[in-house]
Enzyme design. Structure first.
Site, PDB file in Angstrom:
ATOM      1  N   SER A 153       0.800  -1.217   0.000  1.00 22.81           N
ATOM      2  CA  SER A 153       0.000   0.000   0.000  1.00 22.81           C
ATOM      3  C   SER A 153       0.839   1.277   0.000  1.00 22.81           C
ATOM      4  O   SER A 153       0.297   2.364  -0.138  1.00 22.81           O
ATOM      5  CB  SER A 153      -0.941   0.030   1.213  1.00 22.81           C
ATOM      6  OG  SER A 153      -0.243   0.339   2.389  1.00 22.81           O
ATOM      7  N   LYS A 191       1.891   4.376   7.368  1.00 20.32           N
ATOM      8  CA  LYS A 191       1.041   5.221   6.518  1.00 20.32           C
ATOM      9  C   LYS A 191       1.419   6.685   6.652  1.00 20.32           C
ATOM     10  O   LYS A 191       2.093   7.094   7.604  1.00 20.32           O
ATOM     11  CB  LYS A 191      -0.434   5.067   6.927  1.00 20.32           C
ATOM     12  CG  LYS A 191      -1.040   3.700   6.663  1.00 20.32           C
ATOM     13  CD  LYS A 191      -1.247   3.446   5.183  1.00 20.32           C
ATOM     14  CE  LYS A 191      -1.922   2.120   4.934  1.00 20.32           C
ATOM     15  NZ  LYS A 191      -1.068   0.992   5.301  1.00 20.32           N
TER      16      LYS A 191
END
Length: 233
Positions: A153, A191
């Site tokens: 991701s 993230k």
């Protein structure tokens, strides 16, 4: 007895090692001592090396190690640094007898390896039972640890499955930084951190994934990305 320039150079090298763990470049030493050429720096370093004050670490760029410090009194023929000389004044303020020898540049540091971290859906970040050798030059000041990346991701940020994320330990981060976020005190993920309308948003760097939005109390920052290591097989 050292000359004034030799004394000034070894104190400048020691100050830089204590501050960053990396010895200064020849260009930095030339500027700090107001020398006209790098050959003057070479001569000073060779003289200090011959007298046993420093040594050059073989096969390592910019790697100098201070073996012993000169006396804190300038030699008889030295001219005291002018009060308005910022380089000399900074060196004089910075140098204190070191408690231990700093790590030479390009040495390898064993970072604790705290398991795997998700770059996708959150997975558990395991407490480390092993370590990862990392060149010291890749790390800045502070406490660091390593995590193995699992998932894709964050590929648009250049972070791939199997990479090792080098994390600076901190519980604060600026908006837009890549962080290790612990969610609900049990799962960790790597993230981008954003604060949005009173919520915490963890953004991926892959268009195939959606942002994750949480209440502020659900997310704890455990570090921020300081670097990456990648192995090629």
């Amino acid at each position: 007895m050292l000359t004034a320039k030799q004394h000034e150079l070894i104190r400048f090298i020691q100050a830089r090692l204590e501050e960053t763990g990396i010895s200064p470049s020849f260009e930095e030493m030339k500027a700090a001592l107001d020398l006209k050429s790098k050959s003057g720096v070479h001569r000073l370093i060779s003289a200090l090396e011959e007298r046993g004050f420093i040594r050059r670490l073989p096969n390592r760029a910019r790697a100098l190690e201070v073996l012993k410090n000169p006396e804190d009194v300038l030699p008889d023929n030295a001219v005291p640094a002018a009060a308005n000389d910022p380089v000399s004044a900074a060196v004089s303020r910075t140098i204190t007898p070191p408690q231990r020898q700093p790590e030479p540049a390009n040495d390898v540091i064993e970072l604790p390896l705290h398991g795997r971290i998700a770059a996708g859906a959150p997975i558990e970040a395991l407490e480390g039972q092993s370590s990862l050798p990392v060149p010291a030059a890749l790390l800045g000041p502070g406490d660091h640890y390593a995590l193995e990346v699992s998932g894709d991701s964050m590929i648009e940020a250049g972070i791939f499955d199997g990479d090792f994320a080098l994390i600076k330990r901190t519980n604060t981060a600026r908006d837009g930084e890549i962080v290790v976020a612990l969610v609900d005190n049990e799962e960790a993920t790597l993230k981008y951190l954003h604060k949005d309308a009173g919520m915490v948003r963890l953004d991926p760097a892959n268009a195939s994934y959606s942002p994750q939005v949480y209440q502020p109390g659900q997310v704890e920052v455990q570090g921020k990305l300081a670097g990456l290591l990648r192995r090629y097989h």
